[in-house]
Every structure is written in C-alpha cells, then in structure tokens.
Scaffold this motif. Structure first.
Motif, PDB file in Angstrom:
ATOM      1  N   LYS A  50      27.565 -65.790  88.363  1.00  0.00           N
ATOM      2  CA  LYS A  50      26.818 -65.491  89.226  1.00  0.00           C
ATOM      3  C   LYS A  50      25.805 -65.896  89.306  1.00  0.00           C
ATOM      4  O   LYS A  50      24.086 -65.258  89.930  1.00  0.00           O
ATOM      5  CB  LYS A  50      25.871 -64.487  88.369  1.00  0.00           C
ATOM      6  CG  LYS A  50      27.130 -62.904  87.404  1.00  0.00           C
ATOM      7  CD  LYS A  50      27.653 -62.080  88.938  1.00  0.00           C
ATOM      8  CE  LYS A  50      28.983 -61.196  87.497  1.00  0.00           C
ATOM      9  NZ  LYS A  50      28.960 -59.860  88.791  1.00  0.00           N
ATOM     10  N   ASN A  53      24.515 -65.277  93.351  1.00  0.00           N
ATOM     11  CA  ASN A  53      23.105 -63.979  93.975  1.00  0.00           C
ATOM     12  C   ASN A  53      22.115 -65.063  93.146  1.00  0.00           C
ATOM     13  O   ASN A  53      21.403 -64.677  94.154  1.00  0.00           O
ATOM     14  CB  ASN A  53      23.240 -62.852  93.154  1.00  0.00           C
ATOM     15  CG  ASN A  53      24.700 -62.523  93.650  1.00  0.00           C
ATOM     16  OD1 ASN A  53      25.219 -61.753  94.594  1.00  0.00           O
ATOM     17  ND2 ASN A  53      25.918 -61.510  92.378  1.00  0.00           N
ATOM     18  N   GLU A  54      21.970 -65.289  92.113  1.00  0.00           N
ATOM     19  CA  GLU A  54      20.127 -66.455  92.219  1.00  0.00           C
ATOM     20  C   GLU A  54      19.978 -66.962  92.852  1.00  0.00           C
ATOM     21  O   GLU A  54      18.647 -67.136  92.838  1.00  0.00           O
ATOM     22  CB  GLU A  54      20.097 -66.430  90.659  1.00  0.00           C
ATOM     23  CG  GLU A  54      19.054 -66.901  89.701  1.00  0.00           C
ATOM     24  CD  GLU A  54      18.176 -66.005  89.812  1.00  0.00           C
ATOM     25  OE1 GLU A  54      17.154 -66.688  89.638  1.00  0.00           O
ATOM     26  OE2 GLU A  54      18.461 -65.069  89.813  1.00  0.00           O
ATOM     27  N   GLU A  56      21.128 -67.236  96.000  1.00  0.00           N
ATOM     28  CA  GLU A  56      20.670 -66.578  96.942  1.00  0.00           C
ATOM     29  C   GLU A  56      19.086 -65.959  96.928  1.00  0.00           C
ATOM     30  O   GLU A  56      18.300 -65.526  97.974  1.00  0.00           O
ATOM     31  CB  GLU A  56      21.692 -65.741  97.351  1.00  0.00           C
ATOM     32  CG  GLU A  56      21.314 -64.472  98.940  1.00  0.00           C
ATOM     33  CD  GLU A  56      22.395 -63.456  98.528  1.00  0.00           C
ATOM     34  OE1 GLU A  56      21.269 -62.199  99.169  1.00  0.00           O
ATOM     35  OE2 GLU A  56      23.705 -63.524  98.483  1.00  0.00           O
ATOM     36  N   ARG A  57      18.398 -65.541  96.361  1.00  0.00           N
ATOM     37  CA  ARG A  57      17.291 -65.397  95.939  1.00  0.00           C
ATOM     38  C   ARG A  57      16.369 -65.906  95.695  1.00  0.00           C
ATOM     39  O   ARG A  57      16.098 -65.569  96.900  1.00  0.00           O
ATOM     40  CB  ARG A  57      17.690 -64.145  94.724  1.00  0.00           C
ATOM     41  CG  ARG A  57      16.098 -63.337  93.988  1.00  0.00           C
ATOM     42  CD  ARG A  57      16.229 -63.078  92.592  1.00  0.00           C
ATOM     43  NE  ARG A  57      16.983 -64.022  92.040  1.00  0.00           N
ATOM     44  CZ  ARG A  57      15.192 -64.675  91.801  1.00  0.00           C
ATOM     45  NH1 ARG A  57      13.247 -64.635  92.541  1.00  0.00           N
ATOM     46  NH2 ARG A  57      15.298 -65.636  89.975  1.00  0.00           N
ATOM     47  N   LYS A  69      23.339 -65.639 103.195  1.00  0.00           N
ATOM     48  CA  LYS A  69      23.903 -64.639 101.357  1.00  0.00           C
ATOM     49  C   LYS A  69      24.838 -65.821 101.006  1.00  0.00           C
ATOM     50  O   LYS A  69      25.825 -66.800 101.256  1.00  0.00           O
ATOM     51  CB  LYS A  69      25.192 -63.589 102.639  1.00  0.00           C
ATOM     52  CG  LYS A  69      23.961 -63.008 103.430  1.00  0.00           C
ATOM     53  CD  LYS A  69      23.060 -62.177 102.359  1.00  0.00           C
ATOM     54  CE  LYS A  69      22.320 -62.064 103.783  1.00  0.00           C
ATOM     55  NZ  LYS A  69      20.602 -61.297 102.997  1.00  0.00           N
ATOM     56  N   ALA A  70      24.547 -65.445  99.086  1.00  0.00           N
ATOM     57  CA  ALA A  70      25.712 -66.040  98.225  1.00  0.00           C
ATOM     58  C   ALA A  70      27.340 -66.409  98.949  1.00  0.00           C
ATOM     59  O   ALA A  70      27.719 -67.276  99.068  1.00  0.00           O
ATOM     60  CB  ALA A  70      25.449 -65.213  97.621  1.00  0.00           C
ATOM     61  N   LYS A  71      27.668 -64.956  99.997  1.00  0.00           N
ATOM     62  CA  LYS A  71      29.148 -65.149 100.215  1.00  0.00           C
ATOM     63  C   LYS A  71      29.061 -64.173 101.670  1.00  0.00           C
ATOM     64  O   LYS A  71      28.514 -63.137 101.948  1.00  0.00           O
ATOM     65  CB  LYS A  71      30.308 -64.578  99.477  1.00  0.00           C
ATOM     66  CG  LYS A  71      30.235 -65.256  97.944  1.00  0.00           C
ATOM     67  CD  LYS A  71      31.618 -64.269  97.284  1.00  0.00           C
ATOM     68  CE  LYS A  71      31.601 -64.149  95.884  1.00  0.00           C
ATOM     69  NZ  LYS A  71      32.569 -63.988  95.620  1.00  0.00           N
TER      70      LYS A  71
END
Length: 131
Positions: A50, A53-54, A56-57, A69-71
């Motif tokens: 994960k 996602n972190e 990206e944040r 974006k993450a993906k």
C-alpha cells in the motif's frame, strides 16, 4: 535517463501521455527517501503493497497541483527509475565493465565503447538519483 530533460512520461487513465518535470522527479525521490526513513511501509528491501497510496498522499503536500496518482503515474515512474538504476549498476559493477565509468560531477555514465546498447540509451544523459 534524462530526468533533467523532462523526458519521462507515463500513461494516465485516459491514455494521454504525461511528462515529468525535474521538480517532480526530485520530489518523488525525496518523498520515497522520507517514506523509507519513517519505516512504516518498509519490508525487507522493498516497500509494503500500500506504499503507493501513501506516497501519493505525501507528494500531494509537496506538489499540490501536479495531480500525480499512485497508478499509473508513480508506479510507472518508479519502474523507470528502477530500470535505469539497474542498467547503470550492471554497467558499473558487471564482469565486463572496464569500458564504463561514472562521472560524479555530471552524474552520468562515461563509456568508451559506443556500441554497447545499454550505454547508448544513457549516453549524454544524466541520472541524478544513482547514488
């Protein structure tokens, strides 16, 4: 890879190519280092599943208008960084590396043999994140 030349792009969900700029490259690498140093997402020599996602944040805080974006953005760029790092590493530490060197000042491969395929794709382009 010519990160300082903003030549890296990735597909977004609409299929439009996105070019990375040097400050985005710098921010991504800095955020990955910070994420590693915090240790929450570390496992062996990688990050846990994960982490994108972190990341990206975290990047949203340092580059609020980049909309990375993450993906697929981060995933694609990290894959590119890994690929290029491996090429440089293999060239410098491989069995037949006598014709390759590393120019610390310019952060690029120095190759005597112009016919080496891996050297051709990195010739005249710096790789600021090798170290």
């Amino acid at each position: 890879l010519g990160f300082s030349q903003s030549s890296t792009s990735s597909q977004n969900s609409r299929g439009i190519k996105r070019k990375w700029v040097p400050k985005e490259d710098d921010a991504l690498v800095a955020c990955m280092v910070d994420l590693h140093n915090v240790g929450t997402f570390n496992v062996d020599t990688r990050f846990k599943d994960k982490y994108l996602n972190e990341l990206e944040r975290i990047l949203e805080k340092s580059l609020p208008h980049a909309m990375l974006k993450a993906k697929p953005n981060l995933e694609s760029m990290i894959r590119t960084l890994k690929r290029d790092w491996a090429i440089v590493y293999d060239m410098l530490s491989g069995k037949d590396n006598s014709s390759f060197g590393w120019d610390e000042h310019r952060q690029m491969i120095v190759a005597e043999d112009a016919s080496h395929k891996a050297a051709d794709q990195l010739r005249h382009r710096n790789f600021l994140y090798y170290d």
